[in-house]
Design a protein around this motif. Structure first.
Motif, PDB file in Angstrom:
ATOM      1  N   ASP A  10       4.339  -2.543  -6.647  1.00 24.84           N
ATOM      2  CA  ASP A  10       2.906  -2.262  -6.621  1.00 24.84           C
ATOM      3  C   ASP A  10       2.472  -1.899  -5.208  1.00 24.84           C
ATOM      4  O   ASP A  10       2.664  -2.693  -4.279  1.00 24.84           O
ATOM      5  CB  ASP A  10       2.147  -3.487  -7.116  1.00 24.84           C
ATOM      6  CG  ASP A  10       0.660  -3.242  -7.294  1.00 24.84           C
ATOM      7  OD1 ASP A  10       0.183  -2.124  -7.016  1.00 24.84           O
ATOM      8  OD2 ASP A  10      -0.027  -4.182  -7.723  1.00 24.84           O
ATOM      9  N   PRO A  11       1.869  -0.717  -5.040  1.00 26.07           N
ATOM     10  CA  PRO A  11       1.378  -0.342  -3.706  1.00 26.07           C
ATOM     11  C   PRO A  11       0.375  -1.348  -3.144  1.00 26.07           C
ATOM     12  O   PRO A  11       0.252  -1.490  -1.924  1.00 26.07           O
ATOM     13  CB  PRO A  11       0.719   1.021  -3.923  1.00 26.07           C
ATOM     14  CG  PRO A  11       1.363   1.558  -5.157  1.00 26.07           C
ATOM     15  CD  PRO A  11       1.686   0.363  -6.009  1.00 26.07           C
ATOM     16  N   ALA A  12      -0.306  -2.076  -4.032  1.00 23.06           N
ATOM     17  CA  ALA A  12      -1.278  -3.079  -3.581  1.00 23.06           C
ATOM     18  C   ALA A  12      -0.605  -4.212  -2.806  1.00 23.06           C
ATOM     19  O   ALA A  12      -1.279  -4.956  -2.090  1.00 23.06           O
ATOM     20  CB  ALA A  12      -2.042  -3.641  -4.770  1.00 23.06           C
ATOM     21  N   TYR A  32       0.869  -3.847  -0.286  1.00 18.42           N
ATOM     22  CA  TYR A  32       0.717  -3.472   1.119  1.00 18.42           C
ATOM     23  C   TYR A  32      -0.751  -3.375   1.531  1.00 18.42           C
ATOM     24  O   TYR A  32      -1.056  -2.854   2.603  1.00 18.42           O
ATOM     25  CB  TYR A  32       1.441  -2.145   1.380  1.00 18.42           C
ATOM     26  CG  TYR A  32       2.907  -2.231   1.054  1.00 18.42           C
ATOM     27  CD1 TYR A  32       3.789  -2.892   1.898  1.00 18.42           C
ATOM     28  CD2 TYR A  32       3.410  -1.684  -0.125  1.00 18.42           C
ATOM     29  CE1 TYR A  32       5.143  -2.995   1.587  1.00 18.42           C
ATOM     30  CE2 TYR A  32       4.767  -1.778  -0.432  1.00 18.42           C
ATOM     31  CZ  TYR A  32       5.616  -2.438   0.424  1.00 18.42           C
ATOM     32  OH  TYR A  32       6.953  -2.535   0.115  1.00 18.42           O
ATOM     33  N   ASP A  33      -1.659  -3.887   0.686  1.00 19.38           N
ATOM     34  CA  ASP A  33      -3.079  -3.917   1.041  1.00 19.38           C
ATOM     35  C   ASP A  33      -3.262  -4.689   2.342  1.00 19.38           C
ATOM     36  O   ASP A  33      -2.597  -5.699   2.577  1.00 19.38           O
ATOM     37  CB  ASP A  33      -3.909  -4.600  -0.050  1.00 19.38           C
ATOM     38  CG  ASP A  33      -4.256  -3.653  -1.193  1.00 19.38           C
ATOM     39  OD1 ASP A  33      -4.066  -2.436  -1.040  1.00 19.38           O
ATOM     40  OD2 ASP A  33      -4.713  -4.150  -2.243  1.00 19.38           O
ATOM     41  N   LEU A  39       1.864   0.747   7.936  1.00 23.71           N
ATOM     42  CA  LEU A  39       2.418   1.377   6.732  1.00 23.71           C
ATOM     43  C   LEU A  39       3.438   2.447   7.110  1.00 23.71           C
ATOM     44  O   LEU A  39       4.511   2.533   6.515  1.00 23.71           O
ATOM     45  CB  LEU A  39       1.304   1.994   5.882  1.00 23.71           C
ATOM     46  CG  LEU A  39       0.367   1.029   5.174  1.00 23.71           C
ATOM     47  CD1 LEU A  39      -0.833   1.776   4.595  1.00 23.71           C
ATOM     48  CD2 LEU A  39       1.108   0.266   4.084  1.00 23.71           C
ATOM     49  N   ALA A  59       6.090   3.074  -3.109  1.00 28.92           N
ATOM     50  CA  ALA A  59       4.877   2.265  -2.974  1.00 28.92           C
ATOM     51  C   ALA A  59       4.206   2.483  -1.620  1.00 28.92           C
ATOM     52  O   ALA A  59       2.975   2.590  -1.543  1.00 28.92           O
ATOM     53  CB  ALA A  59       5.212   0.789  -3.178  1.00 28.92           C
ATOM     54  N   THR A  88       2.502   5.869  -1.552  1.00 29.23           N
ATOM     55  CA  THR A  88       1.286   5.796  -2.363  1.00 29.23           C
ATOM     56  C   THR A  88       0.184   5.060  -1.612  1.00 29.23           C
ATOM     57  O   THR A  88      -0.971   5.508  -1.588  1.00 29.23           O
ATOM     58  CB  THR A  88       1.582   5.097  -3.707  1.00 29.23           C
ATOM     59  OG1 THR A  88       2.591   5.837  -4.397  1.00 29.23           O
ATOM     60  CG2 THR A  88       0.340   5.005  -4.570  1.00 29.23           C
ATOM     61  N   GLN A  89       0.535   3.938  -0.981  1.00 29.37           N
ATOM     62  CA  GLN A  89      -0.462   3.166  -0.231  1.00 29.37           C
ATOM     63  C   GLN A  89      -0.988   3.948   0.966  1.00 29.37           C
ATOM     64  O   GLN A  89      -2.175   3.887   1.268  1.00 29.37           O
ATOM     65  CB  GLN A  89       0.112   1.824   0.219  1.00 29.37           C
ATOM     66  CG  GLN A  89      -0.900   0.892   0.833  1.00 29.37           C
ATOM     67  CD  GLN A  89      -2.021   0.507  -0.107  1.00 29.37           C
ATOM     68  OE1 GLN A  89      -1.855   0.475  -1.319  1.00 29.37           O
ATOM     69  NE2 GLN A  89      -3.190   0.236   0.439  1.00 29.37           N
ATOM     70  N   GLN A 132      -3.488   6.304  -0.588  1.00 30.75           N
ATOM     71  CA  GLN A 132      -4.667   5.602  -1.082  1.00 30.75           C
ATOM     72  C   GLN A 132      -5.509   5.036   0.043  1.00 30.75           C
ATOM     73  O   GLN A 132      -6.727   4.868  -0.102  1.00 30.75           O
ATOM     74  CB  GLN A 132      -4.268   4.473  -2.038  1.00 30.75           C
ATOM     75  CG  GLN A 132      -3.726   4.979  -3.352  1.00 30.75           C
ATOM     76  CD  GLN A 132      -3.229   3.867  -4.263  1.00 30.75           C
ATOM     77  OE1 GLN A 132      -3.162   2.700  -3.868  1.00 30.75           O
ATOM     78  NE2 GLN A 132      -2.875   4.225  -5.490  1.00 30.75           N
ATOM     79  N   SER A 133      -4.893   4.758   1.177  1.00 25.07           N
ATOM     80  CA  SER A 133      -5.622   4.220   2.337  1.00 25.07           C
ATOM     81  C   SER A 133      -6.279   5.308   3.162  1.00 25.07           C
ATOM     82  O   SER A 133      -6.965   5.021   4.136  1.00 25.07           O
ATOM     83  CB  SER A 133      -4.660   3.411   3.231  1.00 25.07           C
ATOM     84  OG  SER A 133      -4.171   2.309   2.524  1.00 25.07           O
TER      85      SER A 133
END
Length: 107
Positions: free
Chosen positions: A23-25, A27-28, A35, A92, A95-96, A99-100
């Motif tokens: 899950d990329p999350a 790395y939230d 990242l 992931a 993707t993060q 998304q960031s």
């Protein structure tokens, strides 16, 4: 005869290994720089781990006078799980990064 057939499988080559879903999350909270650095490290490690896995697969191919066996996997240890995990981490992290809203990271 059945035993011979069951032992004729070889270690998988890196391109035959599916990525482990991550899950990329996970790395939230990481900064774009963090990242990017994690992605760079995962990609570098993945390259070497894939090479090691392919070496094991090649050794399996030549065991017992060209008859494929699992001997290389038994004695050298497969890197299958590591390859799958690193492939998943790479996906992931990419993707993060997207998304960031991070700028394109070379890699």
């Amino acid at each position: 005869m059945t035993m011979l057939i069951s032992l004729s499988a070889c270690a998988a080559r890196h391109n035959e290994i599916m990525p482990l879903p991550i899950d990329p999350a996970d790395y939230d909270g990481a900064t774009c720089r963090q990242l990017g650095l994690m992605l760079d490290k995962a990609q570098r490690t993945l390259v070497y781990t894939e090479m090691a896995q392919d070496h094991i697969a090649a050794q399996d191919d030549i065991r017992a006078f060209g008859v494929p066996t699992l001997m290389g996997t038994f004695f050298e240890g497969s890197r299958l799980e590591d390859v799958a995990r690193l492939k998943g981490e790479t996906i992931a992290l990419k993707t993060q990064l997207q998304q960031s809203g991070c700028v394109a990271w070379p890699g």
